[in-house]
Design a protein around this motif. Structure first.
Motif, short mmCIF file in Angstrom:
data_model
loop_
_atom_site.label_atom_id
_atom_site.label_comp_id
_atom_site.label_asym_id
_atom_site.label_seq_id
_atom_site.Cartn_x
_atom_site.Cartn_y
_atom_site.Cartn_z
N GLU A 110 19.25 26.57 48.40
CA GLU A 110 18.17 26.29 48.69
C GLU A 110 17.67 25.32 47.63
N LEU A 111 18.24 25.34 46.61
CA LEU A 111 18.19 23.81 45.83
C LEU A 111 18.83 22.80 45.85
N SER A 112 20.17 22.80 45.70
CA SER A 112 20.82 21.59 45.70
C SER A 112 20.54 20.63 46.49
N ALA A 113 19.62 20.93 47.82
CA ALA A 113 19.04 19.30 48.02
C ALA A 113 17.50 18.51 47.51
N PHE A 114 17.82 19.20 46.44
CA PHE A 114 15.81 18.54 45.30
C PHE A 114 17.07 18.24 44.55
N TRP A 115 18.38 18.09 44.26
CA TRP A 115 18.47 17.43 42.78
C TRP A 115 19.12 15.27 43.36
N ASP A 116 18.77 14.55 42.19
CA ASP A 116 19.30 13.63 42.87
C ASP A 116 20.51 12.90 42.06
N VAL A 117 21.05 13.60 41.16
CA VAL A 117 21.98 13.85 40.77
C VAL A 117 22.36 15.34 40.05
N SER A 118 23.66 16.01 40.15
CA SER A 118 23.99 17.17 39.71
C SER A 118 25.43 17.30 39.15
N VAL A 119 25.33 17.71 37.92
CA VAL A 119 26.76 17.70 37.17
C VAL A 119 27.12 19.39 36.67
N TYR A 120 28.49 19.33 37.23
CA TYR A 120 29.24 20.92 37.27
C TYR A 120 30.40 20.85 36.15
N LEU A 121 29.68 22.60 35.49
CA LEU A 121 30.44 21.99 34.42
C LEU A 121 31.63 23.71 34.28
N HIS A 122 33.07 22.80 34.80
CA HIS A 122 34.09 24.15 34.66
C HIS A 122 34.68 25.21 33.57
N VAL A 123 34.65 26.13 33.54
CA VAL A 123 35.12 26.91 32.34
C VAL A 123 36.30 28.22 32.99
N ASP A 124 37.13 28.64 32.49
CA ASP A 124 38.06 29.72 33.23
C ASP A 124 37.15 30.39 32.73
N PRO A 125 37.63 31.87 33.66
CA PRO A 125 36.16 33.10 33.35
C PRO A 125 37.10 33.79 31.63
N GLU A 126 38.18 33.32 31.48
CA GLU A 126 38.58 34.44 30.13
C GLU A 126 37.75 33.02 29.39
N VAL A 127 37.78 31.52 29.09
CA VAL A 127 37.59 31.31 28.39
C VAL A 127 35.90 32.22 28.02
N ALA A 128 35.25 31.68 29.47
CA ALA A 128 33.62 32.04 29.44
C ALA A 128 33.43 33.14 28.66
N LEU A 129 34.31 34.67 28.46
CA LEU A 129 34.33 35.31 28.28
C LEU A 129 34.27 35.62 26.65
N ALA A 130 35.65 34.72 26.34
CA ALA A 130 35.32 34.40 24.80
C ALA A 130 34.32 34.33 24.38
N ARG A 131 33.98 32.96 24.53
CA ARG A 131 32.97 32.51 24.06
C ARG A 131 31.50 33.76 24.25
N ALA A 132 31.00 34.24 25.47
CA ALA A 132 30.33 35.84 24.74
C ALA A 132 30.61 36.19 24.79
N ARG A 133 31.87 36.54 23.54
CA ARG A 133 31.98 37.87 22.61
C ARG A 133 31.18 37.21 21.71
N VAL A 134 30.99 36.29 20.69
CA VAL A 134 30.40 35.14 19.87
C VAL A 134 28.99 35.39 20.48
N ARG A 135 28.89 34.08 21.17
CA ARG A 135 27.43 34.46 22.24
C ARG A 135 26.01 35.33 22.09
N ASP A 136 27.13 35.95 22.56
CA ASP A 136 25.96 37.37 22.82
C ASP A 136 26.42 38.47 22.34
N LEU A 137 26.82 38.26 21.26
CA LEU A 137 27.10 39.86 20.62
C LEU A 137 25.38 40.67 20.08
#
Length: 221
Positions: A143-170
């Motif tokens: 429902e949103l994709s057609a409204f962007w003129d340019v889109s950037v997607y950042l990929h991170v592996d799930p375990e990397v995201a979790l490792a960062r979240a352990r610090v960021r979201d503590l």
């Protein structure tokens, strides 16, 4: 920033500055939780803002009320993907008015999830030749994709995201155990639903691998 990251940010900023449209250029910075979306969008804004007006917004300013977000259960992946944000408001209050034929008057936010209450933000007028940098999760959903003129997607592996979240979201969740529980049961599965439904890495104009935030890898541009 390392030289490698700095060069990627500079090149991406220059590409965006080279885009000219007769309205506000609408740029999505998408990716899973803890991918570095806010940081990258802020870096782009700082660089672009020396040359061109920048409107800096986030999906976090368009949450739905807690009762709606949690109606499928506090740990529901489907609830995270489908119920967290007011996409109609993003479209009607930001993307349409800033896009082709719009009047340039946008609302910078509608809801504060920290107080679980509607915000009283005033409507603002986009400057001429402005560029919108909008970061957040699930921005390339159908429902949103057609409204962007340019889109950037950042990929991170799930375990990397979790490792960062352990610090960021503590501080948010109170313990590493609770961070892991939330991510393994709600956020990571919710992102899997999104990838299956929207194929964001295939839709995006630019894909960056951010597993090493100091040395991003350009997957596609």
């Amino acid at each position: 920033m390392s030289a490698t990251r700095a060069s990627i940010v500079a090149e991406l900023a220059d590409e965006l500055l080279g885009r000219t449209v007769p309205y506000t250029l609408r740029v999505a910075v998408d990716g899973p939780d803890a991918a570095g979306k806010t940081t990258l969008a802020d870096e782009l804004a700082a660089r672009i803002g020396t040359t061109r007006p920048v409107i800096r917004l986030s999906i976090d300013q368009f949450h739905r009320p807690a009762a709606v977000r949690r109606r499928q259960g506090v740990l529901s992946p489907a609830g995270y993907y489908h119920d967290s944000f007011d996409h109609d408001a993003v479209i009607d209050k930001v993307l349409r008015p800033l896009g082709p034929g719009g009047n340039g008057h946008y609302l910078p936010g509608t809801f504060d999830h920290r107080t679980d209450s509607a915000t009283r933000a005033a409507t603002e007028r986009a400057p001429a030749d402005a560029l919108l940098l909008f970061d957040g999760v699930f921005l390339l959903r159908p429902e949103l994709s057609a409204f962007w003129d340019v889109s950037v997607y950042l990929h991170v592996d799930p375990e990397v995201a979790l490792a960062r979240a352990r610090v960021r979201d503590l501080a948010v969740f109170g313990s590493v155990t609770e961070v892991e529980r939330r991510y393994r049961l709600r956020y990571l599965p919710g992102q899997r639903l999104y990838r299956y439904d929207a194929r964001p890495a295939e839709r995006a104009d630019v894909v960056l691998d951010m597993n090493d935030p100091l040395v991003p890898v350009v997957v596609r541009r």
